[in-house]
Design a protein around this motif. Structure first.
Motif, PDB file in Angstrom:
ATOM      1  N   LEU A 208       0.830  -1.200   0.000  1.00  0.00           N
ATOM      2  CA  LEU A 208       0.000   0.000   0.000  1.00  0.00           C
ATOM      3  C   LEU A 208       0.870   1.258   0.000  1.00  0.00           C
ATOM      4  CD1 LEU A 208      -1.948  -2.282   1.148  1.00  0.00           C
ATOM      5  CD2 LEU A 208      -3.139  -0.397   2.305  1.00  0.00           C
ATOM      6  N   HIS A 209       0.460   2.253  -0.773  1.00  0.00           N
ATOM      7  CA  HIS A 209       1.168   3.528  -0.761  1.00  0.00           C
ATOM      8  C   HIS A 209       1.028   4.204   0.603  1.00  0.00           C
ATOM      9  CE1 HIS A 209       0.658   3.797  -5.435  1.00  0.00           C
ATOM     10  NE2 HIS A 209       1.510   2.877  -5.048  1.00  0.00           N
ATOM     11  N   ASN A 210      -0.180   4.146   1.189  1.00  0.00           N
ATOM     12  CA  ASN A 210      -0.438   4.721   2.500  1.00  0.00           C
ATOM     13  C   ASN A 210      -0.921   3.602   3.427  1.00  0.00           C
ATOM     14  OD1 ASN A 210       0.012   7.525   1.705  1.00  0.00           O
ATOM     15  ND2 ASN A 210      -1.901   7.326   0.582  1.00  0.00           N
ATOM     16  N   PRO A 211      -0.030   3.043   4.243  1.00  0.00           N
ATOM     17  CA  PRO A 211      -0.411   1.905   5.083  1.00  0.00           C
ATOM     18  C   PRO A 211      -1.592   2.232   5.991  1.00  0.00           C
ATOM     19  CG  PRO A 211       1.970   2.216   5.083  1.00  0.00           C
ATOM     20  CD  PRO A 211       1.396   3.404   4.389  1.00  0.00           C
ATOM     21  N   ASP A 212      -2.545   1.296   6.048  1.00  0.00           N
ATOM     22  CA  ASP A 212      -3.728   1.481   6.886  1.00  0.00           C
ATOM     23  C   ASP A 212      -4.418   0.131   7.047  1.00  0.00           C
ATOM     24  OD1 ASP A 212      -5.777   3.599   8.042  1.00  0.00           O
ATOM     25  OD2 ASP A 212      -6.953   2.157   6.883  1.00  0.00           O
ATOM     26  N   PHE A 213      -4.808  -0.212   8.277  1.00  0.00           N
ATOM     27  CA  PHE A 213      -5.451  -1.493   8.539  1.00  0.00           C
ATOM     28  C   PHE A 213      -6.753  -1.626   7.758  1.00  0.00           C
ATOM     29  CE2 PHE A 213      -2.775  -1.362  12.403  1.00  0.00           C
ATOM     30  CZ  PHE A 213      -2.265  -2.654  12.362  1.00  0.00           C
ATOM     31  N   THR A 214      -7.588  -0.597   7.824  1.00  0.00           N
ATOM     32  CA  THR A 214      -8.898  -0.666   7.172  1.00  0.00           C
ATOM     33  C   THR A 214      -8.772  -0.794   5.668  1.00  0.00           C
ATOM     34  OG1 THR A 214      -9.837   0.681   8.955  1.00  0.00           O
ATOM     35  CG2 THR A 214     -11.112   0.511   6.922  1.00  0.00           C
ATOM     36  N   GLY A 228     -12.477 -14.985  -5.657  1.00  0.00           N
ATOM     37  CA  GLY A 228     -12.880 -16.150  -4.882  1.00  0.00           C
ATOM     38  C   GLY A 228     -12.355 -16.053  -3.476  1.00  0.00           C
ATOM     39  N   MET A 229     -13.114 -16.588  -2.524  1.00  0.00           N
ATOM     40  CA  MET A 229     -12.698 -16.523  -1.125  1.00  0.00           C
ATOM     41  C   MET A 229     -11.373 -17.256  -0.914  1.00  0.00           C
ATOM     42  SD  MET A 229     -14.838 -14.617   0.285  1.00  0.00           S
ATOM     43  CE  MET A 229     -14.223 -14.840   1.948  1.00  0.00           C
ATOM     44  N   GLY A 230     -10.534 -16.671  -0.053  1.00  0.00           N
ATOM     45  CA  GLY A 230      -9.238 -17.252   0.238  1.00  0.00           C
ATOM     46  C   GLY A 230      -8.145 -16.842  -0.725  1.00  0.00           C
ATOM     47  N   THR A 231      -8.465 -16.005  -1.721  1.00  0.00           N
ATOM     48  CA  THR A 231      -7.440 -15.585  -2.680  1.00  0.00           C
ATOM     49  C   THR A 231      -6.493 -14.571  -2.064  1.00  0.00           C
ATOM     50  OG1 THR A 231      -8.974 -15.951  -4.516  1.00  0.00           O
ATOM     51  CG2 THR A 231      -7.046 -14.586  -4.956  1.00  0.00           C
ATOM     52  N   ALA A 232      -7.029 -13.617  -1.313  1.00  0.00           N
ATOM     53  CA  ALA A 232      -6.208 -12.540  -0.760  1.00  0.00           C
ATOM     54  C   ALA A 232      -6.327 -12.513   0.747  1.00  0.00           C
ATOM     55  CB  ALA A 232      -6.638 -11.198  -1.350  1.00  0.00           C
ATOM     56  N   MET A 233      -5.249 -12.047   1.386  1.00  0.00           N
ATOM     57  CA  MET A 233      -5.237 -11.918   2.843  1.00  0.00           C
ATOM     58  C   MET A 233      -4.393 -10.705   3.210  1.00  0.00           C
ATOM     59  SD  MET A 233      -3.919 -14.577   5.762  1.00  0.00           S
ATOM     60  CE  MET A 233      -5.245 -15.723   5.380  1.00  0.00           C
ATOM     61  N   ALA A 234      -4.919  -9.849   4.073  1.00  0.00           N
ATOM     62  CA  ALA A 234      -4.179  -8.686   4.566  1.00  0.00           C
ATOM     63  C   ALA A 234      -3.209  -9.150   5.644  1.00  0.00           C
ATOM     64  CB  ALA A 234      -5.143  -7.646   5.107  1.00  0.00           C
ATOM     65  N   ASN A 239       0.822  -4.566   3.612  1.00  0.00           N
ATOM     66  CA  ASN A 239       0.956  -5.647   2.643  1.00  0.00           C
ATOM     67  C   ASN A 239      -0.291  -6.514   2.587  1.00  0.00           C
ATOM     68  OD1 ASN A 239       4.030  -5.534   1.888  1.00  0.00           O
ATOM     69  ND2 ASN A 239       3.964  -5.360   4.112  1.00  0.00           N
ATOM     70  N   VAL A 240      -0.647  -6.871   1.347  1.00  0.00           N
ATOM     71  CA  VAL A 240      -1.735  -7.808   1.082  1.00  0.00           C
ATOM     72  C   VAL A 240      -1.183  -8.892   0.169  1.00  0.00           C
ATOM     73  CG1 VAL A 240      -4.023  -8.140   0.065  1.00  0.00           C
ATOM     74  CG2 VAL A 240      -3.498  -6.030   1.317  1.00  0.00           C
ATOM     75  N   THR A 241      -1.309 -10.149   0.577  1.00  0.00           N
ATOM     76  CA  THR A 241      -0.823 -11.280  -0.203  1.00  0.00           C
ATOM     77  C   THR A 241      -1.964 -11.857  -1.030  1.00  0.00           C
ATOM     78  OG1 THR A 241       0.856 -11.825   1.434  1.00  0.00           O
ATOM     79  CG2 THR A 241       0.241 -13.556  -0.109  1.00  0.00           C
ATOM     80  N   VAL A 242      -1.693 -12.064  -2.332  1.00  0.00           N
ATOM     81  CA  VAL A 242      -2.689 -12.598  -3.261  1.00  0.00           C
ATOM     82  C   VAL A 242      -2.145 -13.906  -3.826  1.00  0.00           C
ATOM     83  CG1 VAL A 242      -4.047 -12.190  -5.349  1.00  0.00           C
ATOM     84  CG2 VAL A 242      -3.449 -10.271  -3.843  1.00  0.00           C
ATOM     85  N   ASN A 243      -2.815 -15.017  -3.545  1.00  0.00           N
ATOM     86  CA  ASN A 243      -2.437 -16.308  -4.096  1.00  0.00           C
ATOM     87  C   ASN A 243      -3.006 -16.454  -5.506  1.00  0.00           C
ATOM     88  OD1 ASN A 243      -1.144 -17.241  -1.664  1.00  0.00           O
ATOM     89  ND2 ASN A 243      -3.190 -17.522  -0.792  1.00  0.00           N
ATOM     90  N   VAL A 244      -2.136 -16.783  -6.451  1.00  0.00           N
ATOM     91  CA  VAL A 244      -2.563 -16.904  -7.853  1.00  0.00           C
ATOM     92  C   VAL A 244      -3.299 -18.229  -8.030  1.00  0.00           C
ATOM     93  CG1 VAL A 244      -1.805 -16.916 -10.253  1.00  0.00           C
ATOM     94  CG2 VAL A 244      -0.570 -15.536  -8.554  1.00  0.00           C
ATOM     95  N   ASP A 267      -9.184   4.369   3.389  1.00  0.00           N
ATOM     96  CA  ASP A 267      -9.513   5.010   4.658  1.00  0.00           C
ATOM     97  C   ASP A 267      -8.241   5.617   5.224  1.00  0.00           C
ATOM     98  OD1 ASP A 267     -11.776   5.162   6.816  1.00  0.00           O
ATOM     99  OD2 ASP A 267      -9.934   4.689   7.900  1.00  0.00           O
ATOM    100  N   ASN A 268      -8.268   6.920   5.425  1.00  0.00           N
ATOM    101  CA  ASN A 268      -7.072   7.622   5.888  1.00  0.00           C
ATOM    102  C   ASN A 268      -7.301   8.174   7.289  1.00  0.00           C
ATOM    103  OD1 ASN A 268      -5.690   7.312   3.395  1.00  0.00           O
ATOM    104  ND2 ASN A 268      -6.942   8.956   2.542  1.00  0.00           N
ATOM    105  N   PRO A 269      -6.273   8.196   8.125  1.00  0.00           N
ATOM    106  CA  PRO A 269      -6.423   8.776   9.466  1.00  0.00           C
ATOM    107  C   PRO A 269      -6.602  10.284   9.394  1.00  0.00           C
ATOM    108  CG  PRO A 269      -4.130   8.226   9.035  1.00  0.00           C
ATOM    109  CD  PRO A 269      -4.928   7.678   7.888  1.00  0.00           C
TER     110      PRO A 269
END
Length: 384
Positions: A208-214, A228-234, A239-244, A267-269
Motif C-alpha cells: 500500500l502507498h499509505n499503510p492502513d489497517f482498514t 474467490g474466497m481465500g485468494t487474498a489476505m491482509a 501488505n496484502v498477499t494474493v495467491n494466484v 480510509d485515511n487517518p
C-alpha cells in the motif's frame, strides 16, 4: 367494479409493493456493503512487489561548452577525467598544461523502469560537479550508468537541454533558472535488463502507498469477492498477499489486469499538515475537534511620517525648514470575537468558524497548534 376485478387489482398491488420492498432492501444492503467516500482503483493505491523502478547513476564529461565549463586548475577531477578519456582514444597529453574551459564534469542520473528491454531508451538528468557556469550547448560523452549492485545497465550520450540561461557583462550578470543542470530526452540506451520473471511468482504481494489497517482489509475483501474466497489476505497495514489461482498462472498479466481495476475506498487517518514556510494548511475530511473556545486578535501599531515644509514670509529674514509630523495608530483587535466550537464539528465547520473570525493562514496555523496543545484536536498534526 366487480368483486373479482377488485381482488385481481389488490393482488397486483400487493405483488408490486413486495417487489418495491425487495428492490429497496437490495439498494440499502448495497449501500451498507460499500464504504462511503471516493473509490480508487487498486493500481492507483498499491504497488506490486518486484515491479519497481531502479536508480542508475554515472559520472561523465560534457564537452562543447562556450567557455562556461570548469576551471581546470580548480577542478582536478575534471582534469584527470579529461586525461583518461583522451588516453583511451589514443591521445597522450600527460605532462602538458590544460587551460580549456569548454569541458565540465557532471553526474548523470536516470531511472530504469521495470521490464525495460535491451535497446530501450530512457531519459537522463545531468548536473555539474565543478565551477562550470552553464551547460548550454554542451554534449555529454558516452557515460556508463551503474545500479547499486555496481553493474552497468545503460549508457548515456547526447546534447544537453537546459531550462535556464546566464547573460554576463563587464559590470553585471543575469541568471534565470538553473543553467548548470539539464536533461537529455531518450539520452540513454539500456544495455542490460533486470533479472525478474513475474511468471515464476506463486503469490503476489501488494504494498500500500499509505499503510492502513482498514484499507488493507478492504483490498483483501474486494479481491476475494471478485476472484474467490481465500485468494487474498491482509498481512499487515502495508501488505496484502494474493495467491494466484491454478487456472490463472498461465495468464498472470490478465490476472493482474482484473485485480488492478477493482475499486476500493481508501480510509485515511485524521491528519492536519502545516507548511509554515509557505503558510499552506491541508486538512483531511476526518478531522474532528472537541468543544473549544477560540479568540484571535493582534496588536498592530502603525507609524506614519509625513514631514512638512515651513516657509517663512517674504522679507522676514527667516529660513526654510522641515518640520517632522508623526501619526501613530494603534489597533488592539478589540473588534475580534470569541467563537465557541461544539464537540465533534467537521472540517467544514472548523474552517467556516476560523474564517468567521477573519484569521489569516498564518494565524490559523497558530490556532491549530494551540488547539492540539489543548488536547481538543482529534487529528495528527504534521508540521513541515
Amino acid at each position: 367494479m366487480s368483486t373479482n376485478a377488485r381482488l385481481r387489482s389488490t393482488t397486483a398491488l400487493g405483488r408490486a409493493l413486495k417487489r418495491a420492498v425487495v428492490v429497496l432492501a437490495a439498494v440499502l444492503a448495497l449501500g451498507a456493503a460499500q464504504p462511503a467516500g471516493a473509490q480508487s482503483r487498486l493500481k492507483d493505491i498499491v504497488d506490486v512487489e518486484g515491479v519497481r523502478d531502479n536508480v542508475l547513476v554515472g559520472y561523465g564529461l560534457v564537452v562543447g561548452l562556450n567557455g562556461t565549463g570548469d576551471t581546470i586548475n580548480n577542478a582536478p577531477f575534471t582534469q584527470q577525467s579529461l586525461y583518461g578519456m583522451l588516453e583511451r582514444l589514443g591521445v597522450n597529453i600527460r605532462g602538458t598544461t590544460l587551460t580549456t574551459k569548454n569541458v565540465a564534469a557532471v553526474m548523470v542520473t536516470a531511472t530504469l523502469p521495470p521490464f525495460a528491454a535491451q535497446g530501450t531508451r530512457i531519459d537522463v538528468q545531468v548536473g555539474t560537479l565543478g565551477d562550470a557556469k552553464s551547460l548550454q550547448g554542451g554534449i555529454l560523452v558516452g557515460t556508463p550508468l551503474l545500479a547499486p549492485d555496481g553493474d552497468v545497465y545503460a549508457v548515456a550520450q547526447g546534447p544537453v537541454a537546459i531550462s535556464g540561461f546566464t547573460a554576463q557583462g563587464a559590470a553585471a550578470s543575469v541568471t534565470r533558472g538553473v543553467p548548470t543542470a539539464g536533461r537529455i530526452a531518450a539520452g540513454a540506451l539500456v544495455e542490460r535488463t533486470v533479472d525478474f520473471r513475474m511468471s515464476d511468482m506463486q503469490a503476489l504481494h501488494l504494498a500500500l502507498h499509505n499503510p492502513d489497517f482498514t484499507t488493507a482489509k478492504r483490498i483483501a475483501d474486494a479481491i476475494n469477492a471478485a476472484i474467490g474466497m481465500g485468494t487474498a489476505m491482509a498481512m499487515d497495514p502495508s501488505n496484502v498477499t494474493v495467491n494466484v489461482p491454478a487456472g490463472r498462472k498461465a495468464d498472470l498479466v490478465g490476472f493482474m489486469r482484473d485485480i488492478e481495476q477493482l475499486k476500493v475506498a481508501p480510509d485515511n487517518p485524521a491528519t492536519v499538515v502545516i507548511d509554515e514556510a509557505s503558510g499552506v494548511i491541508v486538512m483531511g475530511e476526518n478531522v474532528r475537534i472537541n468543544t473549544v473556545a477560540i479568540a484571535q486578535g493582534n496588536l498592530t501599531i502603525k507609524i506614519t511620517e509625513t514631514p512638512q515644509v515651513s516657509q517663512p514670509g517674504p522679507l522676514s529674514g527667516g529660513t526654510t525648514t522641515t518640520v517632522p509630523r508623526t501619526n501613530i495608530q494603534v489597533d488592539d483587535g478589540q473588534g475580534k470575537k470569541l467563537a465557541i466550537l461544539p464537540s465533534g464539528v467537521s472540517l467544514q465547520d472548523l474552517v467556516q468558524s476560523l474564517n468567521a473570525l477573519g484569521v489569516s493562514p498564518r494565524d490559523m496555523i497558530s490556532i491549530l497548534q494551540s488547539i492540539k496543545a489543548a488536547g481538543a484536536l482529534q487529528a495528527e498534526l504534521k508540521v513541515m
